[in-house]
Design an enzyme around this catalytic site. Structure first.
Site, short mmCIF file in Angstrom:
data_model
loop_
_atom_site.label_atom_id
_atom_site.label_comp_id
_atom_site.label_asym_id
_atom_site.label_seq_id
_atom_site.Cartn_x
_atom_site.Cartn_y
_atom_site.Cartn_z
N PHE A 153 -17.34 47.61 56.56
CA PHE A 153 -18.11 46.44 56.96
C PHE A 153 -17.91 45.36 55.91
O PHE A 153 -17.49 45.65 54.78
CB PHE A 153 -19.60 46.79 57.06
CG PHE A 153 -20.20 46.64 58.43
CD1 PHE A 153 -19.60 47.22 59.53
CD2 PHE A 153 -21.38 45.94 58.61
CE1 PHE A 153 -20.17 47.09 60.79
CE2 PHE A 153 -21.96 45.81 59.87
CZ PHE A 153 -21.36 46.38 60.97
N GLN A 196 -30.10 34.22 57.96
CA GLN A 196 -28.71 34.64 58.18
C GLN A 196 -28.24 34.32 59.59
O GLN A 196 -28.88 34.72 60.57
CB GLN A 196 -28.57 36.14 57.94
CG GLN A 196 -27.16 36.64 58.22
CD GLN A 196 -26.93 38.04 57.67
OE1 GLN A 196 -27.29 39.02 58.30
NE2 GLN A 196 -26.35 38.13 56.49
N HIS A 224 -25.37 35.34 61.89
CA HIS A 224 -24.29 36.33 62.01
C HIS A 224 -23.07 35.59 62.54
O HIS A 224 -23.18 34.81 63.48
CB HIS A 224 -24.73 37.42 62.99
CG HIS A 224 -23.88 38.64 62.98
ND1 HIS A 224 -22.57 38.61 63.41
CD2 HIS A 224 -24.13 39.91 62.59
CE1 HIS A 224 -22.06 39.84 63.29
NE2 HIS A 224 -22.99 40.64 62.79
N LEU A 226 -25.36 39.53 70.15
CA LEU A 226 -24.58 39.99 69.01
C LEU A 226 -23.27 40.70 69.37
O LEU A 226 -23.22 41.48 70.31
CB LEU A 226 -25.45 40.95 68.19
CG LEU A 226 -24.87 41.37 66.84
CD1 LEU A 226 -24.78 40.17 65.91
CD2 LEU A 226 -25.74 42.45 66.21
N GLU A 247 -20.17 43.52 63.72
CA GLU A 247 -19.20 43.36 62.64
C GLU A 247 -18.22 44.53 62.63
O GLU A 247 -17.14 44.44 62.07
CB GLU A 247 -20.00 43.33 61.31
CG GLU A 247 -19.26 42.86 60.11
CD GLU A 247 -20.22 42.50 58.97
OE1 GLU A 247 -21.35 42.04 59.24
OE2 GLU A 247 -19.86 42.68 57.81
N ARG A 268 -21.22 37.84 55.36
CA ARG A 268 -21.50 37.08 56.57
C ARG A 268 -21.66 35.58 56.34
O ARG A 268 -21.25 34.77 57.16
CB ARG A 268 -22.77 37.63 57.22
CG ARG A 268 -22.53 38.98 57.85
CD ARG A 268 -23.81 39.59 58.37
NE ARG A 268 -23.51 40.84 59.06
CZ ARG A 268 -24.43 41.67 59.53
NH1 ARG A 268 -25.71 41.38 59.38
NH2 ARG A 268 -24.08 42.77 60.14
N HIS A 273 -29.66 35.62 63.15
CA HIS A 273 -29.67 37.07 63.20
C HIS A 273 -30.76 37.72 62.36
O HIS A 273 -31.30 38.76 62.73
CB HIS A 273 -28.30 37.57 62.74
CG HIS A 273 -28.07 39.04 62.89
ND1 HIS A 273 -28.22 39.68 64.09
CD2 HIS A 273 -27.72 39.98 61.99
CE1 HIS A 273 -27.95 40.97 63.92
NE2 HIS A 273 -27.67 41.19 62.66
N ARG A 300 -27.73 38.86 53.25
CA ARG A 300 -27.72 40.31 53.42
C ARG A 300 -26.35 40.79 53.86
O ARG A 300 -25.71 40.17 54.71
CB ARG A 300 -28.76 40.70 54.48
CG ARG A 300 -28.74 42.18 54.82
CD ARG A 300 -29.85 42.56 55.77
NE ARG A 300 -29.68 42.08 57.12
CZ ARG A 300 -28.88 42.66 58.03
NH1 ARG A 300 -28.14 43.72 57.73
NH2 ARG A 300 -28.80 42.16 59.25
#
Lengths: 597, 255
Positions: free
Chosen positions: A121, A234, A236, A250, A253, A309, A375, A410
């Site tokens: 990730f 955040q 995404h 979504l 990732e 991100r 997100h 994050r």
């Protein structure tokens, strides 16, 4: 005052996502009489949407991985604004929490030799995410749900908390209503764990569900607790952009972790132009090296598609702004040309299904069109790292509603591990605190009366504002003025508009009666939505720099002075105001870990 | 935006005391799903229209309803698969008591879930559990369940037979039992319970549940039929019975 239902517990947990369930399980295991109160049915909370995996340095795929590397990645991903102790505990305890779920029945995908498989990730140096295809959150919530059900924990489903109750300076419980009947209910409890998730419904394009109205953030603030880092929202990088009705849903990732790449309209892999200084040493700078990395981890560096991100989202926004976006205003995420169809449908069955059903796109044959979607909020209640205690006695917070763990940004996968590690700690210390209090605390009865009177006001008005209209304007305001890229001028404009909306919301009207009435529920949710929107704008205005998820067009650089402080939101006479507090200095031994290459 | 049109949604409105269908004329844009249109009606025409939903991506299983008589997730039902020249009916799931409009009381499923004996793992070896991927894939299939309860809704054992509910767990719960029975680490045996109290024998494998499952879980073929075989195996197969007895005696366990 009409009578209302009253229940007494040692610990009540508000929210039934991963953090709430894990907190309740721990509190009950400690012997506390425990209840979960949640807005939806059990098992439907937002954790269910988590796709890619849970980050934990198990070292099953890369034995060289350990908590120190995980800690380093987390701090760097958070642009060093994280509470270091939260990040340290998180990295140290995540493996134990992930393996514990196996003892409760979880079935993570396996390695060839039968151990827990881990996936790549963004921002994680090694493949570190334990997962189940692309439905990791569903597995986790189901396992925690079954565990909780087997433990004699009371569950109050479809029950919304509107205020916390206090006895002097201490928490004494919570007050809310049954969504089904509209009747009021009071919970007396010395310890309250907030596990309510985030604020994503303040934005128009979001991966978050209706529940994400910032309830816990607002409940905590109204009860006198401090919030930190609220400027860090955040986005995404990969949400669906077409058709319009699915905008924001979504796209995991994991697509990039499993080999997918980003391209602009002309097919260029633009991420190679967007590698920031901080990550240059560890990021591939040619397509050849990036592609080789998937089979040669030692000899090649990570593709820039797997940067944290904030970096990827910013790069996508720039690409679209400069006219290199796709016809529907996104960029391409391409796994079709990179992996064979069998691999794609096996690793990403949910994504395959989602695009096929909702967009008529076969991701094994064509690229996806994607763009950033709101997100997660890094900001939340300021908590003590050891105990998850907020700054009001008796109040605890875990998961997305707590702040500090993720700093300015994050990393993917760190949310599912966060909620296990600190959900457990909140339950443990909530139960301990309740035990130490001994005697019952009492909220004064006029607290409940006032809350109840206020809650039914939307029915008293014969005419007024449609709450759906106010919510839409609020979402438009946050999307356009407090979005990914911000300026002082726009933030001030946002605060003006939010002020007007706050006033208009006091005239929100509910039609019909109190039986399962979504219009009325929304009129009540608007209070917390407006509060979290306002504090997000206030915090964004205060931080005059660009760092992590906060990008200020008028202050485009990172400012070392702002690297030493958290922006704090407190209330005075019920009104939020903004302040700064110095970060805990990072101990030398941990600093060395973070600075290691 | 490409293509908007006007359609009539015929929505059941009412509560436990009664109700009926109400027509709402509403605009629809291309790409929209039934839930989008319900939300538009809420925002512009009927703010108190009760609809349960969460993720709007087919992952939480909250928005189940009967669309033109077919049990479906409204968030995954594209408007363009429906005949828009005729009114489109949207009704609540029939098997569960009405709360209001499209929202039903699904507590039956949660009560049945409480009766499932919990996971009982083998002791954990010091080096941790090892499991082969192929040994967990069947259970992973069952774990795809999003608890939309559409399978429970169409199951004819309870759909029009309220009286069967106390002794019939239903397909969703059979899958949950199957998941435990086939879990490589579980040591429990729930077969007697399944037959005696959960009504496994009442299922006559018409496969209605499998047909409506939005996760395409092979509820009947991979879950219920193997469970039935295991139950039969335990109850009636004398050779299997004898074999088990000998094995247990050797391992010093009482049944």
């Amino acid at each position: 005052m009409a009578d209302h239902e009253v229940h007494e517990f040692d610990v009540i947990v508000i929210g039934a996502g991963g953090a709430g369930l894990r907190a309740a399980i721990e509190a009950r295991a400690q012997g506390a009489k425990t209840a979960i109160v949640c807005k939806s049915l059990l098992g439907k909370a937002h954790t269910v949407m988590a796709e890619g995996g849970v980050a934990a340095a198990l070292g099953t795929v890369y034995p060289e991985d350990n908590w120190k590397v995980h800690f380093r990645d987390t701090m760097r991903g958070g642009k060093m604004l994280n509470n270091w102790r939260l990040a340290q505990i998180h990295a140290q305890e995540a493996p134990e929490r992930v393996l514990e779920l196996e003892e409760w029945g979880a079935l993570w995908d396996r390695t060839e030799d039968g151990r827990v498989l881990q996936r790549d990730f963004g921002g994680h140096r090694y493949a570190r995410l334990a997962h189940v295809g692309d439905r990791t959150g569903l597995e986790m919530i189901r396992i925690l749900q079954h565990k909780a059900v087997s433990m004699d924990i009371a569950v109050f489903m479809e029950c919304t908390i509107v205020r916390l109750l206090k006895d002097g300076d201490r928490i004494a419980g919570a007050f809310g209503y049954w969504r089904e009947s509209g009747k009021f209910v009071e919970f007396k409890a010395p310890a309250v764990v907030l596990a309510t998730g985030g604020i994503g419904k303040a934005y128009k394009i979001t991966s978050n569900s209706w529940e994400y109205t910032g309830d816990g953030h607002a409940l905590g603030l109204w009860a006198g607790a401090d919030l930190i880092d609220m400027e860090f929202v955040q986005f995404h990088p990969t949400g669906m952009v077409w058709p319009p009705s699915v905008m924001g849903i979504l796209v995991t990732e994991g697509v990039r972790g499993d080999g997918g790449i980003l391209r602009n309209e002309s097919g260029e892999r633009f991420m190679f132009r967007c590698i920031p200084e901080m990550f240059k040493a560890e990021t591939a700078d040619t397509e050849e090296e990036a592609d080789r990395w998937f089979t040669d981890r030692k000899g090649a560096r990570r593709p820039p598609d797997l940067l944290p991100r904030d970096e990827v989202a910013r790069a996508i926004v720039a690409e679209i702004k400069e006219g290199r976006g796709t016809p529907h205003g996104g960029v391409y995420l391409d796994i079709a040309s990179r992996r064979d169809p069998d691999y794609i449908t096996r690793r990403l069955p949910g994504m395959y299904h989602q695009f096929k059903e909702l967009a008529d796109v076969d991701i094994t044959k064509e690229p996806m069109e994607i763009g950033p979607t709101c997100h997660y909020v890094m900001g939340g209640l300021k908590v003590d790292a050891e105990t998850a205690a907020a700054t009001v006695p008796g109040l605890f917070a875990a998961g997305e509603v707590a702040g500090g763990m993720h700093g300015a940004n994050r990393l993917g996968g760190n949310s599912l591990s966060d909620l296990l590690v600190f959900g457990r700690r909140a339950g443990l210390h909530g139960a301990g605190y309740a035990r130490s209090i001994g005697a019952r605390l009492e909220a004064t009865s006029d607290q409940c009366e006032e809350i109840a009177r206020d809650a039914v006001r939307p029915f008293d008005r014969s005419e007024g504002e449609n709450p759906y209209g106010i919510q839409k304007e609020l979402q438009d305001t946050m999307q356009t003025l407090v979005g990914i890229i911000r300026t002082e001028e726009e933030l001030l404009k946002a605060l003006d508009r939010l002020g007007e909306l706050k006033e208009r919301a006091t005239h929100a009207v509910a039609e019909g009666n109190r039986l399962y009435n979504p219009g009325w529920h929304l009129a009540l949710d608007l209070k917390s939505l407006l509060t979290v929107s306002e504090v997000t704008a206030l915090a964004a205005l205060e931080r005059k720099e660009s760092r992590g998820a906060q990008t200020r067009d008028d202050y485009p650089k990172m400012d070392p002075e702002f690297g030493k402080v958290n922006v704090v939101i407190r209330t005075k006479d019920g009104e939020p105001y903004v302040d700064q507090a110095p970060l805990e200095p990072l101990p030398q031994d941990l600093r060395e870990l973070v600075e290691a290459t | 935006m490409a293509g908007t049109s006007t359609v009539t949604l015929r929505i059941w409105r009412g509560d436990a005391t009664g109700g009926g269908f109400e027509d709402h004329e509403v605009e629809v844009s291309s790409g929209e799903v039934v839930l989008d249109v319900l939300h538009r009606i809420q925002a512009t025409q009927a703010p108190d229209l009760a609809v349960r939903w969460n993720c709007k991506a087919g992952r939480c299983g909250s928005c189940s309803a009967e669309v033109n008589g077919m049990p479906r997730l409204t968030c995954m039902t594209r408007m363009n698969i429906l005949d828009q020249t005729e009114p489109i009916t949207v009704a609540p799931m029939r098997t569960f008591p009405i709360i209001k409009d499209l929202v039903t009381n699904v507590s039956f499923n949660y009560e049945m879930a409480k009766r499932v004996p919990a996971f009982q793992p083998k002791p954990k070896p010091p080096e941790g559990y090892r499991m082969a991927q192929q040994d967990i894939e069947r259970v992973q299939e069952f774990r795809k369940c999003i608890e939309c309860f559409l399978c429970q809704n169409v199951c004819h054992v309870i759909r029009d037979h309220e009286e069967n509910k106390p002794q019939f767990a239903g397909p969703r719960l059979f899958i949950r039992y199957a998941e435990l029975e086939m879990h490589p680490l579980d040591t429990g045996d729930r077969r007697e319970l399944l037959q005696a109290q959960m009504g496994l024998g009442l299922c006559n494998i018409t496969k209605c549940c499998s047909e409506v499952c939005p996760e395409e879980i092979h509820i009947t073929d991979n879950g219920i039929i193997p469970l039935k075989e295991r139950v039969v195996d335990r109850r009636y197969d004398p050779i299997a019975w004898l074999g088990r007895k000998i094995k247990m005696r050797r391992s010093g366990r009482a049944e």
